[in-house]
Write an enzyme that holds these catalytic residues in place. Sequence first.
Site, short mmCIF file in Angstrom:
data_model
loop_
_atom_site.label_atom_id
_atom_site.label_comp_id
_atom_site.label_asym_id
_atom_site.label_seq_id
_atom_site.Cartn_x
_atom_site.Cartn_y
_atom_site.Cartn_z
N GLY A 15 0.77 -1.24 0.00
CA GLY A 15 0.00 0.00 0.00
C GLY A 15 0.80 1.29 0.00
O GLY A 15 0.33 2.31 -0.50
N GLU A 44 4.07 3.96 6.04
CA GLU A 44 2.83 3.15 5.97
C GLU A 44 1.79 3.86 5.11
O GLU A 44 1.82 5.09 4.97
CB GLU A 44 2.25 3.00 7.38
CG GLU A 44 2.42 1.62 7.99
CD GLU A 44 1.54 0.53 7.39
OE1 GLU A 44 1.10 0.65 6.23
OE2 GLU A 44 1.29 -0.45 8.10
N ASP A 50 -5.16 1.92 10.82
CA ASP A 50 -6.59 1.73 11.05
C ASP A 50 -6.79 1.28 12.50
O ASP A 50 -6.82 2.10 13.41
CB ASP A 50 -7.07 0.70 10.01
CG ASP A 50 -8.56 0.45 10.04
OD1 ASP A 50 -9.31 1.35 10.41
OD2 ASP A 50 -8.98 -0.66 9.65
N ASP A 58 -5.58 -0.61 -2.05
CA ASP A 58 -6.37 -1.45 -2.96
C ASP A 58 -7.70 -1.88 -2.36
O ASP A 58 -7.93 -1.79 -1.15
CB ASP A 58 -5.59 -2.73 -3.27
CG ASP A 58 -5.61 -3.72 -2.10
OD1 ASP A 58 -5.32 -3.29 -0.96
OD2 ASP A 58 -5.93 -4.90 -2.30
N ARG A 85 -5.07 0.54 -6.94
CA ARG A 85 -3.86 1.11 -6.34
C ARG A 85 -3.31 2.26 -7.19
O ARG A 85 -2.64 3.15 -6.69
CB ARG A 85 -2.75 0.05 -6.23
CG ARG A 85 -3.04 -1.06 -5.24
CD ARG A 85 -1.77 -1.89 -5.05
NE ARG A 85 -2.04 -3.17 -4.41
CZ ARG A 85 -2.14 -3.34 -3.10
NH1 ARG A 85 -2.02 -2.33 -2.28
NH2 ARG A 85 -2.36 -4.55 -2.60
P1 5GP Z 1 -4.66 -2.03 10.88
O1 5GP Z 1 -3.81 -3.16 11.28
O2 5GP Z 1 -4.19 -0.69 11.41
O3 5GP Z 1 -6.13 -2.27 11.19
O4 5GP Z 1 -4.66 -1.95 9.31
C1 5GP Z 1 -3.56 -1.58 8.60
C2 5GP Z 1 -3.59 -2.11 7.19
O5 5GP Z 1 -4.91 -2.47 6.76
C3 5GP Z 1 -3.14 -1.03 6.24
O6 5GP Z 1 -1.74 -1.05 6.07
C4 5GP Z 1 -3.91 -1.37 4.98
O7 5GP Z 1 -3.20 -2.33 4.23
C5 5GP Z 1 -5.19 -2.01 5.47
N1 5GP Z 1 -6.29 -1.01 5.55
C6 5GP Z 1 -6.84 -0.47 6.65
N2 5GP Z 1 -7.84 0.39 6.34
C7 5GP Z 1 -7.91 0.39 4.99
C8 5GP Z 1 -8.74 1.09 4.05
O8 5GP Z 1 -9.62 1.91 4.36
N3 5GP Z 1 -8.50 0.82 2.74
C9 5GP Z 1 -7.55 -0.06 2.32
N4 5GP Z 1 -7.43 -0.24 1.00
N5 5GP Z 1 -6.76 -0.74 3.17
C10 5GP Z 1 -6.94 -0.51 4.49
#
Ligand code: 5GP
Length: 183
Positions: free
Chosen positions: A46, A101, A105, A161, A167
């Site tokens: 990403g 990064e 999220d 994505d 992307r």
């Molecule tokens: P976390 O572990 O913080 O929940 O998520 C991190 C990863 O989840 C990010 O690096 C990304 O790859 C994916 N991600 C989280 N939210 C989104 C979103 O709204 N859109 C996309 N495409 N990927 C997300």
Amino acid sequence: MSLIDDVEKVLISEAEIQERIANLAAEMNALYSDADRPMLICILKGAFMFLADLTRHLTFRHELDFMEISSYGRGTTSSGAVRILLDLATDVQGRHVIIVEDIVDTGNTLTYILRNFAARKPASIRVATLLSKPSRRQIEVPVDFVGFEVPDEFVIGYGLDFAEQYRNLPFIGVLKPEVYRQS
Ligand code: 5GP
């Protein structure tokens, strides 16, 4: 139907992204001007576009490396399980590290990455993320450079994505609900 027809709305335009990245880079340039070749670690896939634009604004000598972390697979919600799919080629012991990064999220992925890096004994570690969704955070995790805060919506484009598509879009947007439903 072309890719763009799947987009419901643009949240952050290409021009806004570029302006913000130039500002983030200026902050980094001030912080790292005297540091010995910091390493920017791009978290694939990403963050590839963010890294590519960011690095072009940096005026200090630095090196790049890449790490791929598993995340959502084809869905839009995190499974919570995080795995390294591709590891660094470089030893970061004693080096100044900047993790690059795409989005923080829940914070699970970044927490995993930071724990993993702590064991590698870098001289310092900071985190730059293009996007942050603070309302979704499950774990408090330190982020030093944030491009934009976004609402709790699944976003695509500019490296991010949905099922490996979108992307390449130069902006951050949201897809039409039927696109998410179809998969
Ligand atoms: P976390 O572990 O913080 O929940 O998520 C991190 C990863 O989840 C990010 O690096 C990304 O790859 C994916 N991600 C989280 N939210 C989104 C979103 O709204 N859109 C996309 N495409 N990927 C997300």
